[in-house]
Design an enzyme around this catalytic site. Structure first.
Site, short mmCIF file in Angstrom:
data_model
loop_
_atom_site.label_atom_id
_atom_site.label_comp_id
_atom_site.label_asym_id
_atom_site.label_seq_id
_atom_site.Cartn_x
_atom_site.Cartn_y
_atom_site.Cartn_z
N GLU A 10 -48.78 26.64 -82.03
CA GLU A 10 -50.07 26.26 -82.62
C GLU A 10 -51.21 27.03 -81.99
OE1 GLU A 10 -52.87 22.26 -83.01
OE2 GLU A 10 -50.72 22.05 -82.72
N LYS A 61 -51.14 12.67 -79.26
CA LYS A 61 -50.48 13.90 -79.73
C LYS A 61 -51.18 15.12 -79.15
CE LYS A 61 -49.72 17.49 -82.70
NZ LYS A 61 -50.48 18.74 -82.84
N ASP A 116 -36.57 18.60 -71.06
CA ASP A 116 -36.29 17.80 -72.25
C ASP A 116 -37.59 17.17 -72.75
OD1 ASP A 116 -35.42 16.07 -74.21
OD2 ASP A 116 -33.81 15.19 -73.02
N HIS A 164 -60.42 25.88 -84.04
CA HIS A 164 -59.02 25.95 -84.45
C HIS A 164 -58.82 26.92 -85.60
CE1 HIS A 164 -54.90 24.54 -85.08
NE2 HIS A 164 -55.18 24.54 -86.37
#
Length: 431
Positions: A78, A262, A278, A376
């Protein structure tokens, strides 16, 4: 004038790292396709392997964690993530960067005990025989000691309300040292299960670790003076208060908290991937920890300091390792740990917590001021240019043209490229 890292070419960045980090030329080779992880090695790591799948690896700059400068490798697809976290860590330098620590390296293994005639009696028996049970487990030499681990304790939990009725859960607490510990824990609880069955007369059903690793908490804190936060038409006080107000939304509302957390995991996961850890286990633990009070809420906290500064903290479970697993066979993961100067798993946990807090601040600052899309989408323009078929020489000019037009879309990128290529036979990079 010296180029900034993001202005350098790939080869120039490699040369910079050779001069300004502890990596050598052999380390840098592990970042090349098939060098850090070969198809042959991958074939032994998973079932039905057919090849490798690559993601971009970048370096976040400006981090100071517990007084130590750190270059942080991040694997992420991203745009804006690495740029944002690098800028926030630069702001944090004004007060010495991030302070971070970890609680312990203890993991929990669970044994579900069913078909007990008397839960109280079973619980009493286990409590009475706990020293002997722990001694028996220690005698089995489960491999914990190879990495400095040890068996710590046994605890019990009663599940009173469930679709199958009440039952007992035994928690085995293990210090897994520098390992992630999943295999150690699972081996230990599978060894414990028959001992519990013999002692209680019950039936040991599930025997598995818990990914709610709330005994392996990592915390990072930062304090940034209000004046450092000012930019554009926004005063430092406006930015500070806007960040706090945005955080309060996530603290109160699970719909907002899900997106808020998130954003934290954007940074956390990127370092986990770069180090062969992990990330799914950490994600599960983090979100479960965010709901530990009975409702889902923010993992971070932001407030106004007595001196008017912005104060932030982040705490989350981090079941991570620097020995065993993918870190043992993935050469690029080894290089990335070396780049950060990680000697113990606690070092890595502190860095990851700091990255998560910086990523959270970047998102809150953008949301509370100019909006998340401005920065962004500007970085996203490069991906759109690539998708439209721009050549290497055309990508940056096309991205700038898209930003200037205010239309960062594939159709607009295609239109501009067709105009350039049609007019200039594919060689001009200007409209």
């Amino acid at each position: 004038m010296t180029k900034k890292f993001y202005e350098m070419s790939l080869s120039e960045r490699h040369e910079y790292l050779l001069q300004n980090s502890n990596l050598d030329a052999e380390d840098l080779k592990t970042w090349l396709p098939g060098s850090g992880l070969s198809p042959e090695t991958a074939d032994h790591m998973i079932e039905n392997a057919v090849g490798l799948f690559s993601l971009p690896l970048g370096i976040a700059h400006n981090f100071i964690v517990n007084g130590r400068s750190v270059l942080v490798p991040m694997v992420v697809e991203e745009p804006s993530v690495i740029a944002a976290v690098s800028f926030m860590s630069k702001l944090a330098q004004s007060t010495g960067g991030f302070r971070a620590w970890v609680s312990s390296q203890e993991m929990i293994g669970q044994v579900q005990l069913l078909d007990l005639a008397d839960l109280d009696a079973a619980q009493s028996l286990i409590e009475t025989q706990k020293p002997e049970l722990l001694q028996q487990l220690a005698a089995l030499n489960l491999g914990l000691m190879r990495h400095g681990g040890s068996i710590r304790d046994l605890e019990m939990r009663r599940i009173e309300q469930s679709p199958i009725g009440p039952f007992l859960v035994v928690h085995l607490i293990l210090d897994v040292a520098d390992a992630m510990g999943a295999n150690m824990v699972n081996t230990a609880v599978e060894s414990l299960a028959p001992l519990l069955e013999e002692l209680t007369g019950g039936r040991a059903h599930l025997r598995i670790l818990s990914n709610l690793s709330d005994r392996r908490l990592a915390t990072a804190e930062v304090c940034i003076p209000a004046e450092v936060l000012a930019f554009g038409g926004f005063s430092g006080e406006q930015v500070r208060d806007g960040v706090i107000e945005a955080w309060a939304f996530a603290e109160a509302d699970p719909y907002r908290a899900a997106t808020h957390n998130k954003g934290i995991m954007n940074g956390v996961d990127a370092v986990l991937l770069a180090t062969g850890n992990d990330w799914r286990a950490v994600e599960a633990g983090a979100h479960a920890y965010a709901a530990r009070g009975g409702r889902y809420t923010s993992l971070s906290t932001w407030s106004k300091g007595e001196d008017g500064s912005l104060k932030g903290s982040l705490t989350l479970p981090l079941a991570i390792g620097i020995v065993g697993g993918a870190t043992r066979v993935h050469l690029a993961a080894k290089t990335n740990l070396k780049l950060m100067g990680v000697e113990h798993v606690s070092d890595l946990g502190e860095i990851i917590a700091a990255v998560g807090l910086a990523q959270n601040l970047a998102a809150l600052r953008a949301l509370a001021t100019e909006g998340i899309q401005k920065g962004h989408m500007s970085l996203h323009a490069r991906q759109v240019a690539l998708a439209a078929g721009a050549t290497a020489e055309q990508i940056e000019p096309l991205a700038q043209a898209l930003i200037s037009s205010g239309k960062i879309t594939l159709s607009e990128a295609t239109r501009i490229l067709e105009q350039w290529n049609g007019t200039n036979h594919g060689n001009n990079t200007r409209s």
